[in-house]
Every structure is written in C-alpha cells, then in structure tokens.
Design an enzyme around this catalytic site. Structure first.
Site, short mmCIF file in Angstrom:
data_model
loop_
_atom_site.label_atom_id
_atom_site.label_comp_id
_atom_site.label_asym_id
_atom_site.label_seq_id
_atom_site.Cartn_x
_atom_site.Cartn_y
_atom_site.Cartn_z
N HIS A 1 -8.73 1.61 -5.97
CA HIS A 1 -7.95 0.72 -5.10
C HIS A 1 -6.49 1.10 -5.22
O HIS A 1 -5.97 1.25 -6.34
CB HIS A 1 -8.15 -0.75 -5.48
CG HIS A 1 -9.55 -1.20 -5.28
ND1 HIS A 1 -10.04 -1.55 -4.05
CD2 HIS A 1 -10.58 -1.30 -6.16
CE1 HIS A 1 -11.32 -1.86 -4.17
NE2 HIS A 1 -11.67 -1.72 -5.44
N TYR B 1 0.80 -1.23 0.00
CA TYR B 1 0.00 0.00 0.00
C TYR B 1 0.84 1.29 0.00
O TYR B 1 0.27 2.38 0.04
CB TYR B 1 -0.94 0.01 1.21
CG TYR B 1 -1.92 -1.13 1.21
CD1 TYR B 1 -2.86 -1.27 0.20
CD2 TYR B 1 -1.89 -2.10 2.21
CE1 TYR B 1 -3.75 -2.32 0.17
CE2 TYR B 1 -2.79 -3.15 2.21
CZ TYR B 1 -3.72 -3.27 1.19
OH TYR B 1 -4.60 -4.30 1.17
O1 CA2 Z 1 -5.85 -1.61 -2.60
C1 CA2 Z 1 -6.79 -1.11 -1.98
O2 CA2 Z 1 -6.97 0.11 -1.92
C2 CA2 Z 1 -7.75 -2.01 -1.19
O3 CA2 Z 1 -9.06 -1.46 -1.31
C3 CA2 Z 1 -7.28 -1.98 0.25
C4 CA2 Z 1 -8.05 -2.92 1.17
C5 CA2 Z 1 -8.11 -4.33 0.58
O4 CA2 Z 1 -8.96 -5.15 1.36
C6 CA2 Z 1 -8.63 -4.34 -0.86
O5 CA2 Z 1 -8.59 -5.65 -1.35
C7 CA2 Z 1 -7.78 -3.44 -1.74
C8 CA2 Z 1 -7.37 -3.03 2.54
C9 CA2 Z 1 -7.20 -1.73 3.25
C10 CA2 Z 1 -6.38 -1.95 4.51
O6 CA2 Z 1 -5.18 -1.25 4.40
C11 CA2 Z 1 -4.21 -1.41 5.36
C12 CA2 Z 1 -3.05 -0.72 5.16
C13 CA2 Z 1 -2.03 -0.82 6.06
C14 CA2 Z 1 -2.16 -1.60 7.17
C15 CA2 Z 1 -3.32 -2.31 7.37
C16 CA2 Z 1 -4.36 -2.20 6.46
#
Ligand code: CA2
Length: 147
Positions: A100, A23
């Site tokens: 996303h 991310y």
């Molecule tokens: O890629 C994306 O933006 C997602 O929407 C992010 C979601 C995931 O479930 C999707 O499949 C794709 C997850 C968000 C959680 O992000 C975190 C980042 C850092 C630490 C913990 C969670």
C-alpha cells in the site's frame, strides 16, 4: 530471469492526478518504470498491470500462480472488501507481497483491515512507491533462499 507479476487494483490508474498529499505525485506509469529499473539488476522481470475489475484481478492472480515466480499486489480498495481476491491469493503457491502506498493504519478505521493480508507472505504500507521497490527486493531474497 525470474518472472513476477505486479498487480494494481481499482483507481490506481488515477495516481498523480488527485490526492498527492496521500499518494504522492507519481503516476502509475512512473511506478512501473521504477519497478522495471529496480528489478533488472536482480534478474527479475516484472509484468506490471492495473485493473478496475475484481474478476480480472482474480484471473491475473490465478495466472501468476501458474506462470510467475512471485507476485506483488496493491489490491487498493478491494483489499478491504474482497474475499474473492483473498481466496485467489490463498490458491497460489508462489510468494506474494501486498503493498500500500499510504499507511493504511494511520487512516480511517475501515482501511486498517485487509482480507488479502491473510493470504500473502508479507505487507508493506506507507512508504510510497518505494514500497514496490522493497517488495521486489523481498522477492529476490526469497528466490535466493529457495534456490
Ligand atoms: O495506499 C494504497 O496504496 C491504497 O491501496 C490505495 C487505495 C485505497 O483504497 C487503500 O485504502 C490504500 C486507493 C487507490 C486510489 O488512488 C487514487 C489516487 C489518486 C486519485 C484517486 C485515487
């Protein structure tokens, strides 16, 4: 100014703290600032929000349909599970872009499908925080076309 709502789903408040290889290292607050800076020259005013609660996200989508000219949504994990979010998006008439941060098609099979994608104008996936900037630019183009 064109008011838009940018809605972020569950766990996105944790951005920057874990999984930087997936991310990136920006926090959600960094992305809010990026959105505000990119939107200003386009006369777009974003109302940037995050919630971990599905019902609150549904309410915000419904409110955006009444008050805003466009919507950007990163539904996060709820995109893969929530018929309620899809129904809320289907109920509004303003353009909506799903973003996303990661490329969901490169990841686990269960991330390849989102219910929400059926109900939005377009989807951007895998371009990191730049995806939000592109979504703002897409809304700006749509507003100009509809003016
Ligand atoms: O890629 C994306 O933006 C997602 O929407 C992010 C979601 C995931 O479930 C999707 O499949 C794709 C997850 C968000 C959680 O992000 C975190 C980042 C850092 C630490 C913990 C969670």
């Amino acid at each position: 100014m064109h008011p838009i709502v940018i809605v972020n789903g569950p766990n996105l408040n944790m951005l920057g703290s874990r999984e930087p290889s997936v991310y990136g290292s920006e926090t959600l607050d960094d992305i809010r600032t990026l959105c505000e800076k990119s939107a200003a020259p386009l006369s777009i005013k974003p109302d940037f929000r995050q919630s971990n609660h599905e019902g609150e996200l549904v309410t915000w989508i419904q409110e955006a349909g009444q008050k805003a000219k466009g919507l950007i949504i990163n539904p996060a994990g709820f995109g893969h599970t929530s018929v309620a979010l899809m129904d809320a998006l289907l109920s509004i008439k303003i353009p909506a872009i799903e973003v996303h941060i990661s490329n969901i098609y490169k990841r686990e099979e269960f991330r390849h499908h989102t219910y929400t994608a059926r109900a939005v104008t377009g989807v951007i996936s895998g371009l990191g925080s730049y995806g939000y900037v592109l979504a703002i630019e897409a809304l700006s183009t749509i507003f100009k076309k509809n003016a």
